[in-house]
Write a protein that holds these residues in place. Structure first.
Motif, PDB file in Angstrom:
ATOM      1  N   MET A 146       0.993  -1.272  -0.045  1.00  0.00           N
ATOM      2  CA  MET A 146       0.069  -0.076   0.192  1.00  0.00           C
ATOM      3  C   MET A 146       0.749   1.140   0.060  1.00  0.00           C
ATOM      4  O   MET A 146       1.864   1.460   0.857  1.00  0.00           O
ATOM      5  N   LYS A 147       0.597   2.130  -0.930  1.00  0.00           N
ATOM      6  CA  LYS A 147       1.379   3.359  -0.966  1.00  0.00           C
ATOM      7  C   LYS A 147       1.239   4.047   0.152  1.00  0.00           C
ATOM      8  O   LYS A 147       0.446   4.098   0.929  1.00  0.00           O
ATOM      9  N   LYS A 148       2.210   5.027   0.520  1.00  0.00           N
ATOM     10  CA  LYS A 148       2.289   5.891   1.932  1.00  0.00           C
ATOM     11  C   LYS A 148       0.947   6.562   1.885  1.00  0.00           C
ATOM     12  O   LYS A 148       0.282   6.584   3.063  1.00  0.00           O
ATOM     13  N   ARG A 149       0.577   7.278   0.697  1.00  0.00           N
ATOM     14  CA  ARG A 149      -0.714   8.350   1.026  1.00  0.00           C
ATOM     15  C   ARG A 149      -1.919   7.395   1.147  1.00  0.00           C
ATOM     16  O   ARG A 149      -2.775   7.878   1.916  1.00  0.00           O
ATOM     17  N   GLU A 150      -1.928   6.387   0.679  1.00  0.00           N
ATOM     18  CA  GLU A 150      -2.933   5.259   0.705  1.00  0.00           C
ATOM     19  C   GLU A 150      -3.241   4.801   2.152  1.00  0.00           C
ATOM     20  O   GLU A 150      -4.289   4.787   2.610  1.00  0.00           O
ATOM     21  N   ALA A 151      -2.001   4.651   2.546  1.00  0.00           N
ATOM     22  CA  ALA A 151      -2.329   3.914   4.191  1.00  0.00           C
ATOM     23  C   ALA A 151      -2.393   4.980   4.942  1.00  0.00           C
ATOM     24  O   ALA A 151      -3.345   4.806   6.028  1.00  0.00           O
ATOM     25  N   MET A 152      -1.920   6.430   4.866  1.00  0.00           N
ATOM     26  CA  MET A 152      -2.405   7.466   5.656  1.00  0.00           C
ATOM     27  C   MET A 152      -4.094   7.755   5.655  1.00  0.00           C
ATOM     28  O   MET A 152      -4.560   7.840   6.445  1.00  0.00           O
ATOM     29  N   LEU A 153      -4.637   7.662   4.385  1.00  0.00           N
ATOM     30  CA  LEU A 153      -6.114   7.860   4.175  1.00  0.00           C
ATOM     31  C   LEU A 153      -6.826   6.792   4.816  1.00  0.00           C
ATOM     32  O   LEU A 153      -7.926   6.938   5.368  1.00  0.00           O
ATOM     33  N   ALA A 154      -6.195   5.616   4.894  1.00  0.00           N
ATOM     34  CA  ALA A 154      -7.155   4.303   5.381  1.00  0.00           C
ATOM     35  C   ALA A 154      -7.126   4.198   7.061  1.00  0.00           C
ATOM     36  O   ALA A 154      -7.837   3.623   7.536  1.00  0.00           O
ATOM     37  N   ASN A 155      -5.881   4.845   7.432  1.00  0.00           N
ATOM     38  CA  ASN A 155      -5.434   4.353   8.976  1.00  0.00           C
ATOM     39  C   ASN A 155      -5.253   5.434   9.871  1.00  0.00           C
ATOM     40  O   ASN A 155      -5.683   5.214  11.151  1.00  0.00           O
ATOM     41  N   ASP A 156      -4.838   6.687   9.346  1.00  0.00           N
ATOM     42  CA  ASP A 156      -4.679   7.615  10.262  1.00  0.00           C
ATOM     43  C   ASP A 156      -5.842   8.179  10.955  1.00  0.00           C
ATOM     44  O   ASP A 156      -7.279   7.922  10.467  1.00  0.00           O
ATOM     45  N   SER A 157      -5.666   8.852  12.231  1.00  0.00           N
ATOM     46  CA  SER A 157      -6.807   9.035  12.817  1.00  0.00           C
ATOM     47  C   SER A 157      -7.838  10.383  12.027  1.00  0.00           C
ATOM     48  O   SER A 157      -6.929  11.161  11.207  1.00  0.00           O
ATOM     49  N   ILE A 158      -8.897  10.238  12.174  1.00  0.00           N
ATOM     50  CA  ILE A 158      -9.699  11.403  11.187  1.00  0.00           C
ATOM     51  C   ILE A 158      -9.270  12.701  11.697  1.00  0.00           C
ATOM     52  O   ILE A 158      -8.957  13.683  10.676  1.00  0.00           O
ATOM     53  N   GLY A 159      -9.108  13.261  12.751  1.00  0.00           N
ATOM     54  CA  GLY A 159      -8.802  14.649  13.142  1.00  0.00           C
ATOM     55  C   GLY A 159      -7.619  14.660  12.806  1.00  0.00           C
ATOM     56  O   GLY A 159      -7.400  16.139  12.248  1.00  0.00           O
ATOM     57  N   ARG A 160      -6.431  14.144  12.775  1.00  0.00           N
ATOM     58  CA  ARG A 160      -5.159  14.305  12.183  1.00  0.00           C
ATOM     59  C   ARG A 160      -5.264  14.513  10.790  1.00  0.00           C
ATOM     60  O   ARG A 160      -4.444  15.437  10.177  1.00  0.00           O
ATOM     61  N   LEU A 161      -6.080  13.587  10.070  1.00  0.00           N
ATOM     62  CA  LEU A 161      -6.089  13.644   8.445  1.00  0.00           C
ATOM     63  C   LEU A 161      -6.754  14.999   8.100  1.00  0.00           C
ATOM     64  O   LEU A 161      -6.094  15.588   7.011  1.00  0.00           O
ATOM     65  N   ILE A 162      -7.885  15.412   8.759  1.00  0.00           N
ATOM     66  CA  ILE A 162      -8.363  16.657   8.484  1.00  0.00           C
ATOM     67  C   ILE A 162      -7.593  17.737   8.633  1.00  0.00           C
ATOM     68  O   ILE A 162      -7.440  18.875   7.692  1.00  0.00           O
ATOM     69  N   ILE A 163      -6.544  17.767   9.638  1.00  0.00           N
ATOM     70  CA  ILE A 163      -5.616  18.886   9.811  1.00  0.00           C
ATOM     71  C   ILE A 163      -4.655  18.861   8.699  1.00  0.00           C
ATOM     72  O   ILE A 163      -4.232  19.866   8.128  1.00  0.00           O
ATOM     73  N   ARG A 164      -4.107  17.696   8.606  1.00  0.00           N
ATOM     74  CA  ARG A 164      -3.105  17.362   7.728  1.00  0.00           C
ATOM     75  C   ARG A 164      -3.344  17.867   6.056  1.00  0.00           C
ATOM     76  O   ARG A 164      -2.683  18.480   5.722  1.00  0.00           O
ATOM     77  N   LEU A 165      -4.604  17.472   5.831  1.00  0.00           N
ATOM     78  CA  LEU A 165      -5.084  17.742   4.289  1.00  0.00           C
ATOM     79  C   LEU A 165      -5.703  18.736   4.396  1.00  0.00           C
ATOM     80  O   LEU A 165      -5.539  19.539   3.148  1.00  0.00           O
ATOM     81  N   SER A 166      -6.430  19.489   5.082  1.00  0.00           N
ATOM     82  CA  SER A 166      -7.048  20.562   5.227  1.00  0.00           C
ATOM     83  C   SER A 166      -6.188  21.688   5.293  1.00  0.00           C
ATOM     84  O   SER A 166      -6.437  22.895   4.744  1.00  0.00           O
ATOM     85  N   LEU A 167      -5.256  21.896   6.267  1.00  0.00           N
ATOM     86  CA  LEU A 167      -4.298  23.270   6.439  1.00  0.00           C
ATOM     87  C   LEU A 167      -3.762  23.419   4.954  1.00  0.00           C
ATOM     88  O   LEU A 167      -3.672  24.668   4.734  1.00  0.00           O
ATOM     89  N   PRO A 168      -3.134  22.448   4.332  1.00  0.00           N
ATOM     90  CA  PRO A 168      -2.450  23.037   3.140  1.00  0.00           C
ATOM     91  C   PRO A 168      -3.500  23.648   2.188  1.00  0.00           C
ATOM     92  O   PRO A 168      -3.519  24.500   1.377  1.00  0.00           O
TER      93      PRO A 168
END
Length: 455
Positions: free
Chosen positions: A1-23
């Motif tokens: 699984m590619k790194k970004r796919e693993a991130m979307l599938a497994n990281d906490s939702i709050g952390r993902l929203i901050i990580r993807l929304s801030l940029p």
């Protein structure tokens, strides 16, 4: 699984929203600087009529931008769901069809602007005094349509695979280039409104180069292939179906802004068109953060829905709504307290600064509800649910705004135009809630049925 796919599938939702929304938020703010900076420079060089010319031009820019959003969001929804399902060939075919559509529609806009510019501008509210300024600006923007469409659509696709920082960087490049070129063309070369448009289009050239480098540098999950840049009726139909609500939202807003320009001219003359032009710039720029949050949410929802992780998709929309409404509330308070300061950024015209603050206060009084509507529309687009996305995106400008504009000015005069803004915000919020809350519960139930219980 590619790194970004693993991130979307497994990281906490709050952390993902901050990580993807801030940029994305930073990118949207920067992207909003295109029109904001143009208006500031024009206001302090050409004057109030120059701003009015930009106000008349803005609905047409929204149509071009809405077409780019349609292609980008429609393609991004397919690509993110395809990546979640590990269907990489379909993702690449979608990218190729996006590029084909951008080229075709970009040329169509350029031809349309060349043949019918005067008539179109008059339709959107250009008076005899305003028309020369609007014409100078939009003649250049129409010619640059292919570049504008490419930049907007591709940024959505880049975000669909989780590369939010790359999308942000492309916006930074474009906006900073525009900020540097604007004073050169407007002041040094004394090109006025036309110079602002030239700077905007030239900045998109660098953006196109940056985006092309990303796809061919090996950093992307998918990349354009020449043999895929041809029309596939099935994919184009789905792109248009999913992305059409975004175009419709832009097109309907464009229609409403054109209607407001015409009504403002009737009830308040060129000054009212100028006040609307500035106030509308302030409101739209203030909404950039919410759009960025929605864009950051889109790949999270799309990927996890495609991967049948329904609870994560539902949690993403709930958290995104809380953040968006908190930001909109803070912006509402600031603009209610300091409207004159916001207007003074664009102009020193005493008439605008005298009449404008009351209008701006009325227009932003319902802004704190806008975040919920934006998040709801993108949520359904991310799931590929075209019908609810269509209704939500259509509701504010057409179902609510147009009738209010037809009724309120006849009762309250010019203030009736401004009152239509908060009333449309309230009605849109109630409609979005009626769609979104039941679907959140449905996603939770789907998770329970497939996994046994909520985590």
């Amino acid at each position: 699984m590619k790194k970004r796919e693993a991130m979307l599938a497994n990281d906490s939702i709050g952390r993902l929203i901050i990580r993807l929304s801030l940029p994305a938020v930073v990118g949207m703010f920067v992207n909003g600087l295109y029109n904001l900076v143009d208006t500031i420079y024009i206001g302090h060089s050409v004057g109030a009529l120059g701003i009015a010319g930009l106000s008349v031009s803005f609905p047409l820019q929204m149509l071009i931008g809405g077409t780019g959003a349609m292609l980008g969001i429609g393609s991004a929804s397919i690509i993110s769901r395809s990546l979640g399902a590990k269907n990489y060939k379909r993702a690449e075919r979608t990218l190729g069809n996006n590029i084909f559509s951008v080229m075709f529609l970009g040329v169509a806009f350029a031809v349309l602007g060349k043949l019918f510019l005067d008539d179109i501008l008059k339709l959107f509210g250009a008076t005899a005094n305003i028309l020369p300024y609007a014409k100078d600006y939009m003649a250049v923007i129409f010619l640059g349509s292919p570049l504008i469409l490419f930049a907007m659509s591709m940024n959505n696709i880049i975000r669909s695979e989780g590369a939010a920082r790359t999308a942000m960087a492309s916006m930074l490049i474009g906006a900073l280039t525009n900020i540097v070129l604007d004073p050169i063309f407007i002041f040094i070369l004394d090109m006025g409104v036309r110079g602002a448009a030239i700077a905007t289009v030239l900045s998109r050239v660098l953006v196109a180069g940056w985006i092309s480098h990303f796809f061919y540098s090996g950093k992307s999950i998918i990349k354009p292939k020449l043999n895929q840049i041809h029309p596939d009726s099935g994919i184009i139909k789905e792109i248009l179906s999913v992305g059409f609500p975004s175009l419709l939202q832009h097109a309907s807003s464009s229609f409403v802004f054109g209607l407001i320009n015409n009504l403002a001219g009737i009830y308040g003359g060129d000054l009212a068109i100028t006040i609307f032009g500035i106030s509308n710039r302030v409101i739209i720029f203030s909404s950039m953060s919410v759009i960025g949050i929605a864009q950051g949410m889109q790949p999270i929802v799309g990927y996890n829905y495609g991967a049948r992780k329904y609870y994560r998709a539902a949690k993403a929309v709930r958290l995104s709504n809380l953040i968006a409404m908190g930001i909109c509330g803070a912006v509402t308070v600031l603009l209610l307290l300091f409207p004159k300061a916001a207007l003074h950024l664009f102009t020193s015209d005493t008439n605008v600064l005298e009449k404008g603050p009351a209008a701006l206060r009325i227009m932003v009084s319902g802004f704190f509800l806008m975040g919920y509507n934006k998040i709801g529309g993108v949520f359904f687009q991310a799931l590929g649910k075209a019908r609810p996305a269509f209704i939500i995106n259509l509701a504010r400008p057409i179902l609510f705004f147009v009738p209010l504009l037809m009724i309120l000015p006849r009762i309250f005069g010019l203030n009736g135009i401004w009152l239509a803004f908060p009333l449309a915000d309230v009605l849109s919020y109630l409609l979005t809630m009626a769609f979104l809350l039941p679907y959140e519960r449905r996603l939770k139930n789907q998770y329970i049925q497939t996994q046994g219980d909520t985590p």
